[in-house]
Design an enzyme around this catalytic site. Structure first.
Site, PDB file in Angstrom:
ATOM      1  CG  HIS A  39      -1.844  -1.154   1.293  1.00 37.75           C
ATOM      2  ND1 HIS A  39      -1.423  -2.436   1.585  1.00 37.75           N
ATOM      3  CD2 HIS A  39      -3.192  -1.228   1.118  1.00 37.75           C
ATOM      4  CE1 HIS A  39      -2.468  -3.248   1.588  1.00 37.75           C
ATOM      5  NE2 HIS A  39      -3.547  -2.536   1.309  1.00 37.75           N
ATOM      6  CG  HIS A 273      -6.063   1.928  -0.545  1.00 36.09           C
ATOM      7  ND1 HIS A 273      -6.416   2.728   0.516  1.00 36.09           N
ATOM      8  CD2 HIS A 273      -6.063   0.665  -0.055  1.00 36.09           C
ATOM      9  CE1 HIS A 273      -6.624   1.983   1.589  1.00 36.09           C
ATOM     10  NE2 HIS A 273      -6.422   0.718   1.266  1.00 36.09           N
ATOM     11  CD  GLU A 421     -21.093  -7.205  24.283  1.00 39.69           C
ATOM     12  OE1 GLU A 421     -22.012  -7.656  24.994  1.00 39.69           O
ATOM     13  OE2 GLU A 421     -21.267  -6.308  23.424  1.00 39.69           O
ATOM     14  CG  HIS A 483     -28.975 -14.609  25.571  1.00 36.87           C
ATOM     15  ND1 HIS A 483     -29.717 -14.039  24.566  1.00 36.87           N
ATOM     16  CD2 HIS A 483     -28.596 -13.587  26.388  1.00 36.87           C
ATOM     17  CE1 HIS A 483     -29.802 -12.728  24.766  1.00 36.87           C
ATOM     18  NE2 HIS A 483     -29.124 -12.428  25.861  1.00 36.87           N
TER      19      HIS A 483
END
Length: 665
Positions: A39, A273, A421, A483
């Site tokens: 890059h 890029h 999280e 869950h």
């Protein structure tokens, strides 16, 4: 500024400054070109920023890359790795021209994205966008807490900044929003993030998907926001950095308007890029920027200029060392404690206070016994720090009698991450990379999916963090299949370098914490139950071995983990009624068992003896150890835990049927 204007913009700096900036550009471009991969765009655009930061503002010593009070630098835009490698080389770190020539080659110290263990000066492994910025938040938090704990009125021992370069792609990732939000709440004034605002991503201009006012978003998080109109304006970068350093109660975001691929014919396009520019374009870029040196040729005066900066080299370290020597003489115990923690050594009697359980004790969820073990460790290990994603009443991981880390309360040890999280895992990695702590996280096992990138990078970096996951199976019951984890054990067992332990009872939970704490060359996942589990006898218990024979038997072996070990014990009793003697093996950790010698492994799982495993999760991987497995190939259900186990076939009766089927063959 048009592309033509960019290529022909006048030099406003002295020749040595321009050449020192261009040295970054062409070491980067030539390395990418030689590798035929990489890059080049970001190093071309951001070279003035890297030069200004490394030569004028950042505090470091290449001769002592592990100096505890160095500034930390994180390249969150890890694809721009040559920007970092070139800067390390020019600054005098152990990164040679040969290393740059071997960019992206097998076994090289300069891989495609920065990796923490390859070169001194690389603080974190980056590449997955957003992770590095969140790591930087963790580093800045660690600095703030250590400063509160160890600095005194006369000697400042911990006082450094965390710097981060982030791209448009970093700003799009959700983990960045989570981490930046909590960083603003904490008021981490020594965290300074440069946002490379070049408006180009890998596949085109960013405005096809990303047109938000990023600075306004960061102001809403509680950050100071600044802007540099032109990345080539070193004086403007200088001024912005000074203003950011002067702000001590808020983190700072400096939006730097750059031109990706600056100086090349491909400037401001996505084509520069993520691909080499090609020999012709490289030659044209050399001509446009006035770089008249061969590939990898750097004049000595550029090295001299780079390494004479006011903030780098031995002078900055020596000033700190004078303070450190005074501090050691005045507070030897504190100095020794700080050194121990940065060596990641356990204190004496670190596990002296661990709880014990008797088989006469009532059943207890391993999340409860795990929480007790954690608190017992924290008595003699002040470096333990961590928290949860708004779940401590359920995960049982709150450090008792220690408050929550918050502005003005930096000596506490509970980190309240909120429902974040993604950020929790990545910030924890940053804390561990900074040093001085043993950090943990806690949430429901099903939500480990949200943390997977951080878990993977912790393993890749060999960070001894502990990731606690509770509510480990269909045993959580009525919260239902959203869950109830099914595939999660298999997924994390497949993660190289991650140790996973699923204890079967309170005593195994205590041993699991001891094993995780003693494990210093990688992360550990502890998987705990919601429901109560009967206490097992400790006579043969050997969690550190990964598996052990709990009850003997010659005709068959039943292997269980976690709450299913009690099912294996029940199945053994049923088989005994039919004259079949089955052994019961508790196998809390596959990876630890694999590390045992063959003789031990065969003593636990004898060849030629039928073996059945039982686990309330995916069967994937179990056939490495057993002949058959009672497991789940479906999602769970919402009902009391006992009913869910019964209806889904995770029962002693089903285990007996599988054992008898093997014996009949």
């Amino acid at each position: 500024m048009t592309n033509t204007d960019t290529a022909n913009s006048p030099r406003v700096e002295s020749d040595i400054v321009q050449d020192s900036i261009n040295a970054i550009r062409f070491l980067s471009v030539d390395s990418v070109q030689k590798a035929d991969s990489g890059h080049p765009g970001a190093p071309l655009g951001l070279a003035p920023l890297a030069y200004t930061l490394w030569t004028r503002h950042m505090s470091y010593d290449p001769e002592r890359p592990d100096w505890i009070d160095r500034d930390r630098f994180v390249l969150s835009a890890g694809h721009a790795s040559m920007l970092l490698y070139s800067s390390l080389h020019l600054a005098g770190y152990d990164c040679t021209i040969e290393d740059l020539k071997n960019f992206r080659e097998y076994g090289s110290r300069t891989p495609g994205h920065p990796e923490r263990h390859d070169l001194a000066g690389i603080e974190v492994t980056t590449g997955p966008l957003g992770q590095g910025l969140a790591n930087a938040v963790g580093m800045a938090l660690a600095e703030r807490i250590l400063a509160a704990e160890f600095n005194d009125d006369e000697n400042t021992i911990i006082d450094h900044h965390t710097w981060c370069i982030a791209s448009d792609g970093d700003m799009m990732e959700g983990v960045t929003s989570e981490a930046s939000s909590v960083a603003g709440y904490w008021g981490l004034g020594k965290l300074i993030v440069f946002y490379d605002q070049n408006h180009v991503s890998l596949s085109g201009p960013t405005d096809v998907t990303f047109t938000e006012d990023t600075a306004a978003r960061y102001r809403s998080y509680g950050w100071q926001t600044l802007e540099v109109e032109d990345a080539n304006d070193v004086q403007a970068i200088d001024a912005a950095i000074e203003k950011a350093r002067a702000e001590t109660t808020r983190p700072s975001l400096i939006a730097v308007n750059s031109h990706i691929g600056y100086g090349s014919p491909l400037v401001d396009t996505y084509k520069v890029h993520g691909s080499p520019m090609g020999a012709e374009n490289v030659a044209l870029t050399r001509e446009r920027l006035g770089w008249n040196y061969a590939p990898f040729e750097i004049p000595n005066e550029i090295y001299k200029h780079w390494r004479s900066g006011s903030n780098n080299g031995t002078a900055q370290y020596e000033r700190w060392e004078q303070r450190w020597n005074i501090y050691k003489a005045k507070s030897p115990a504190l100095a020794q404690e700080l050194e121990r923690r940065f060596r990641n050594e356990l204190p004496e009697k670190w596990n002296l206070e661990m709880p014990t359980y008797s088989t006469t004790d009532k059943p207890e969820a391993t999340r409860v016994s795990g929480g007790k073990a954690l608190n017992a460790l924290a008595i003699n290990m002040p470096e333990i720090i961590g928290g949860d994603a708004d779940l401590w009443p359920s995960t049982m991981t709150q450090l008792v009698n220690r408050g929550a880390v918050s502005p003005g309360k930096w000596r506490e040890r509970n980190i309240c991450y909120g429902v974040r999280e993604h950020a929790m895992g990545s910030i924890t990695n940053g804390i561990m990379c900074h040093g001085g702590f043993r950090a943990f996280t806690a949430t429901f096992f099903c939500f480990s999916d949200y943390m997977k990138p951080a878990l993977r990078l912790a393993a890749l970096m060999k960070l001894p963090a502990v990731f606690v996951f509770t509510h480990d199976s269909i045993g959580l019951g009525q919260d239902g299949p959203t869950h109830q984890p099914i595939e999660h054990l298999a997924a994390l067992r497949a993660l190289p370098g991650m140790s996973l332990i699923r204890p079967a009872d309170p005593n195994e939970a205590v041993q699991a914490w001891e094993v995780a704490t003693a494990h210093t060359d990688g992360p550990t996942t502890l998987v705990f139950s919601r429901q109560g589990l009967p206490v097992m006898d400790t006579t043969n218990m050997k969690v550190e071995a990964g598996a052990y024979t709990y009850l003997n038997g010659k005709d068959a072996v039943i292997v269980g983990t976690g709450s299913e070990v009690s099912i294996a014990i029940d199945a053994r009793e049923l088989l005994a009624n039919d004259g079949i003697e089955a052994a019961v093996v508790s196998m809390p950790s596959w990876d630890l068992f694999r590390k045992q010698d063959r003789q031990y492994q065969e003593s636990v799982l004898p060849p030629g003896v039928p073996k059945v495993a039982v686990e309330a999760g995916s069967p994937l991987g179990w056939h490495e150890f057993v002949d058959d497995v009672v497991a789940l190939n479906r999602f769970g259900a919402s009902a009391p835990a006992d009913e869910v186990y019964k209806h889904l076939g995770i029962t002693a009766e089903n285990v007996v049927a599988h054992v008898k089927k093997l014996l009949d063959k």
